[in-house]
Design a protein around this motif. Sequence first.
Motif, PDB file in Angstrom:
ATOM      1  N   LEU A  25       0.843  -1.197   0.000  1.00  0.00           N
ATOM      2  CA  LEU A  25       0.000   0.000   0.000  1.00  0.00           C
ATOM      3  C   LEU A  25       0.874   1.241   0.000  1.00  0.00           C
ATOM      4  O   LEU A  25       1.852   1.322   0.755  1.00  0.00           O
ATOM      5  N   LEU A  26       0.512   2.219  -0.837  1.00  0.00           N
ATOM      6  CA  LEU A  26       1.130   3.541  -0.795  1.00  0.00           C
ATOM      7  C   LEU A  26       0.042   4.575  -0.525  1.00  0.00           C
ATOM      8  O   LEU A  26      -1.005   4.566  -1.174  1.00  0.00           O
ATOM      9  N   ILE A  27       0.307   5.453   0.435  1.00  0.00           N
ATOM     10  CA  ILE A  27      -0.642   6.501   0.811  1.00  0.00           C
ATOM     11  C   ILE A  27      -0.004   7.848   0.490  1.00  0.00           C
ATOM     12  O   ILE A  27       1.039   8.197   1.049  1.00  0.00           O
ATOM     13  N   ALA A  28      -0.601   8.599  -0.419  1.00  0.00           N
ATOM     14  CA  ALA A  28      -0.100   9.927  -0.785  1.00  0.00           C
ATOM     15  C   ALA A  28      -0.895  10.966  -0.007  1.00  0.00           C
ATOM     16  O   ALA A  28      -2.081  11.190  -0.278  1.00  0.00           O
ATOM     17  N   VAL A  86      -7.201   3.729   8.002  1.00  0.00           N
ATOM     18  CA  VAL A  86      -6.935   2.587   8.883  1.00  0.00           C
ATOM     19  C   VAL A  86      -7.964   1.486   8.654  1.00  0.00           C
ATOM     20  O   VAL A  86      -7.638   0.295   8.659  1.00  0.00           O
ATOM     21  N   ARG A  87      -9.212   1.866   8.432  1.00  0.00           N
ATOM     22  CA  ARG A  87     -10.240   0.859   8.122  1.00  0.00           C
ATOM     23  C   ARG A  87      -9.855   0.075   6.879  1.00  0.00           C
ATOM     24  O   ARG A  87      -9.971  -1.159   6.842  1.00  0.00           O
ATOM     25  N   TYR A  88      -9.389   0.763   5.859  1.00  0.00           N
ATOM     26  CA  TYR A  88      -9.001   0.099   4.616  1.00  0.00           C
ATOM     27  C   TYR A  88      -7.820  -0.843   4.856  1.00  0.00           C
ATOM     28  O   TYR A  88      -7.793  -1.970   4.353  1.00  0.00           O
ATOM     29  N   VAL A  89      -6.855  -0.395   5.659  1.00  0.00           N
ATOM     30  CA  VAL A  89      -5.695  -1.226   5.963  1.00  0.00           C
ATOM     31  C   VAL A  89      -6.116  -2.459   6.751  1.00  0.00           C
ATOM     32  O   VAL A  89      -5.641  -3.573   6.488  1.00  0.00           O
ATOM     33  N   ARG A  90      -7.012  -2.280   7.719  1.00  0.00           N
ATOM     34  CA  ARG A  90      -7.491  -3.438   8.485  1.00  0.00           C
ATOM     35  C   ARG A  90      -8.184  -4.436   7.564  1.00  0.00           C
ATOM     36  O   ARG A  90      -8.050  -5.647   7.718  1.00  0.00           O
ATOM     37  N   ALA A  91      -8.947  -3.916   6.612  1.00  0.00           N
ATOM     38  CA  ALA A  91      -9.648  -4.799   5.678  1.00  0.00           C
ATOM     39  C   ALA A  91      -8.644  -5.569   4.815  1.00  0.00           C
ATOM     40  O   ALA A  91      -8.834  -6.754   4.536  1.00  0.00           O
ATOM     41  N   MET A  92      -7.574  -4.898   4.395  1.00  0.00           N
ATOM     42  CA  MET A  92      -6.542  -5.576   3.613  1.00  0.00           C
ATOM     43  C   MET A  92      -5.871  -6.677   4.425  1.00  0.00           C
ATOM     44  O   MET A  92      -5.488  -7.728   3.894  1.00  0.00           O
ATOM     45  N   SER A  93      -5.730  -6.439   5.728  1.00  0.00           N
ATOM     46  CA  SER A  93      -5.054  -7.399   6.599  1.00  0.00           C
ATOM     47  C   SER A  93      -5.946  -8.563   6.985  1.00  0.00           C
ATOM     48  O   SER A  93      -5.464  -9.576   7.499  1.00  0.00           O
ATOM     49  N   ALA A 123      -8.168 -11.810   7.124  1.00  0.00           N
ATOM     50  CA  ALA A 123      -8.141 -13.114   6.456  1.00  0.00           C
ATOM     51  C   ALA A 123      -9.397 -13.350   5.647  1.00  0.00           C
ATOM     52  O   ALA A 123      -9.431 -14.182   4.753  1.00  0.00           O
ATOM     53  N   SER A 124     -10.457 -12.603   5.943  1.00  0.00           N
ATOM     54  CA  SER A 124     -11.735 -12.792   5.250  1.00  0.00           C
ATOM     55  C   SER A 124     -11.833 -11.991   3.965  1.00  0.00           C
ATOM     56  O   SER A 124     -12.821 -12.080   3.258  1.00  0.00           O
ATOM     57  N   GLY A 125     -10.833 -11.142   3.701  1.00  0.00           N
ATOM     58  CA  GLY A 125     -10.875 -10.404   2.449  1.00  0.00           C
ATOM     59  C   GLY A 125     -11.183  -8.943   2.649  1.00  0.00           C
ATOM     60  O   GLY A 125     -11.448  -8.466   3.738  1.00  0.00           O
ATOM     61  N   ILE A 126     -11.196  -8.206   1.542  1.00  0.00           N
ATOM     62  CA  ILE A 126     -11.270  -6.752   1.567  1.00  0.00           C
ATOM     63  C   ILE A 126     -12.586  -6.223   2.118  1.00  0.00           C
ATOM     64  O   ILE A 126     -12.668  -5.099   2.564  1.00  0.00           O
ATOM     65  N   ASP A 127     -13.659  -7.035   2.109  1.00  0.00           N
ATOM     66  CA  ASP A 127     -14.948  -6.536   2.557  1.00  0.00           C
ATOM     67  C   ASP A 127     -15.238  -6.860   4.018  1.00  0.00           C
ATOM     68  O   ASP A 127     -16.331  -6.609   4.502  1.00  0.00           O
ATOM     69  N   SER A 128     -14.288  -7.463   4.729  1.00  0.00           N
ATOM     70  CA  SER A 128     -14.571  -7.881   6.092  1.00  0.00           C
ATOM     71  C   SER A 128     -14.865  -6.691   6.997  1.00  0.00           C
ATOM     72  O   SER A 128     -15.868  -6.651   7.686  1.00  0.00           O
ATOM     73  N   VAL A 129     -13.972  -5.694   7.038  1.00  0.00           N
ATOM     74  CA  VAL A 129     -14.193  -4.503   7.853  1.00  0.00           C
ATOM     75  C   VAL A 129     -14.974  -3.492   7.021  1.00  0.00           C
ATOM     76  O   VAL A 129     -14.442  -2.907   6.094  1.00  0.00           O
ATOM     77  N   LEU A 130     -16.237  -3.290   7.353  1.00  0.00           N
ATOM     78  CA  LEU A 130     -17.085  -2.382   6.584  1.00  0.00           C
ATOM     79  C   LEU A 130     -17.024  -0.958   7.109  1.00  0.00           C
ATOM     80  O   LEU A 130     -17.217  -0.014   6.356  1.00  0.00           O
ATOM     81  N   ALA A 131     -16.791  -0.800   8.399  1.00  0.00           N
ATOM     82  CA  ALA A 131     -16.710   0.539   8.996  1.00  0.00           C
ATOM     83  C   ALA A 131     -15.849   0.465  10.240  1.00  0.00           C
ATOM     84  O   ALA A 131     -15.811  -0.566  10.928  1.00  0.00           O
ATOM     85  N   LEU A 132     -15.156   1.550  10.521  1.00  0.00           N
ATOM     86  CA  LEU A 132     -14.330   1.650  11.720  1.00  0.00           C
ATOM     87  C   LEU A 132     -14.438   3.072  12.237  1.00  0.00           C
ATOM     88  O   LEU A 132     -14.203   4.023  11.499  1.00  0.00           O
ATOM     89  N   HIS A 133     -14.823   3.202  13.493  1.00  0.00           N
ATOM     90  CA  HIS A 133     -14.931   4.528  14.101  1.00  0.00           C
ATOM     91  C   HIS A 133     -14.243   4.507  15.454  1.00  0.00           C
ATOM     92  O   HIS A 133     -14.407   3.575  16.237  1.00  0.00           O
ATOM     93  N   SER A 134     -13.481   5.552  15.713  1.00  0.00           N
ATOM     94  CA  SER A 134     -12.846   5.727  17.011  1.00  0.00           C
ATOM     95  C   SER A 134     -13.780   6.560  17.878  1.00  0.00           C
ATOM     96  O   SER A 134     -14.188   7.656  17.490  1.00  0.00           O
ATOM     97  N   ILE A 135     -14.164   6.030  19.026  1.00  0.00           N
ATOM     98  CA  ILE A 135     -15.067   6.758  19.922  1.00  0.00           C
ATOM     99  C   ILE A 135     -14.394   6.920  21.284  1.00  0.00           C
ATOM    100  O   ILE A 135     -13.332   6.365  21.534  1.00  0.00           O
TER     101      ILE A 135
END
Length: 454
Positions: free
Chosen positions: A68-71, A356-363, A365-377
């Motif tokens: 992954l590259l983040i610009a 970070v949500r996208y990175v977690r999804a990439m990581s 094991a279930s694939g890119i759609d596993s993490v649909l949303a991530l919010h820090s509260i």
Amino acid sequence: MNIIIVGDGKVGAALAAQLSTEGHDITIIDSNPQVAGHSAEKLDVMAVIGNGASMTTLQEAGTDKAELLIAATSRDELNLLTCLTAKKLGAKHTIARVRNPEYADQLVAMRDELGLSMTVNPELSAAYEAYQLLQFPSFLKRESFAKGRVEIVAIPVDEGSKLAGIPLFKLYEIAGVQVLVCAVERGEEVHIPSGGFTLEAGDTIYVTAGLADLAKLVKNLKLVDRKVKNLLIIGGSRIAFYLAHRCLDSGVSVKIIERDHQRCLELAEVLPGAVIIEGDGSRQDVLDAEGLRLADAVVTLTGMDEENLVLSMFASHVGVPKVITKINRIEYADVFRKLGIGSVISPKGLCCANIVRYVRAMSSASGIDSVLALHSIVDGQVEALEFLAGPETRHCGETLKDIPLKKGILVSCITHEGKTILPKGDSRFYPGDTVIVVTAGDHAISDLDDIFSD
């Protein structure tokens, strides 16, 4: 995961800190040797000095091996060129920060040609969050899940509140609607509560509820439900433009105070329905003349955190019902909010959370759609994540009371066949369901299987 971050400004530095903590191999590219060197020493990451859009610099950073590259530089065009070059050199995924609204249509039409996996617009995200908060002024924070059908909202338990002194198992008797308290902030402590937890005045509770139940919750708890009809925005930034555009479309009267003459002309042209005032929004006489005390809501959007804080404190002091404060220093969000400035939004924090949500999804094991949303509260002390349960997810079909969960984990909502379920002990989830999980742990969760202790 091998990740390259181009641009070591506020967003780049925050991303490097977060992703490094989660165990990824981070390389930072920045043209300023002092800035890059400071991050390399502080975060124990690799640093490459140079132009992030240069093929030579990207090759030196090992872009051909990057997952992954983040610009994240301050220039949209440089970010787009960097991603295009990185993709050509072999980077598997690229993310660009693009802030100019004029590029929105082009990014959709040319996403593949530009080699983009994702784009982020911090100002647009911040404007959307501010707009959401204006819809329910009594909520300090709102986070959406399940395609907008479920939300986690922050509600203060004030002196005299119907909730003060009430154990959570009696919440339905008071609220008259099915909700789940997934976290409680009390002083310096954060609790993932059980049914016997008793609320106290001064607490802030984080409630999971279906969107249709939020209005009922506000009514039954007799929270402040004054509809925002006129909005005062201090500072004519991009966020101000995005927010004003949304509010005008929904029938809200908008006034923007901006000190820069040229920016006032630009705003007047693109926002013909708004009132644009050229003046110093930090001066009390200007605020009084422009009706600060009569506004239903005030949003402070100047370029300085300190100025936004003082203006928001003054607006709260004179009785403005809803105050929203933009800050960039998310590490101080908890301190700022306790100063009595209402809701806090952070473009940098929102941008980082999306990436970070996208990175977690990439990581996952279930694939890119596993993490649909991530919010820090709760100011980053708690995470709320939405997962898609797959055919290989463990414990599908079992009752929640029989599933071994790690300490500090709460399943706060299940969406099954389009129906929202606030879970009880006998609730179950199945493949294809979405599951919202709240965790107070300091470990990163990338997959639904990560919540189980067996």
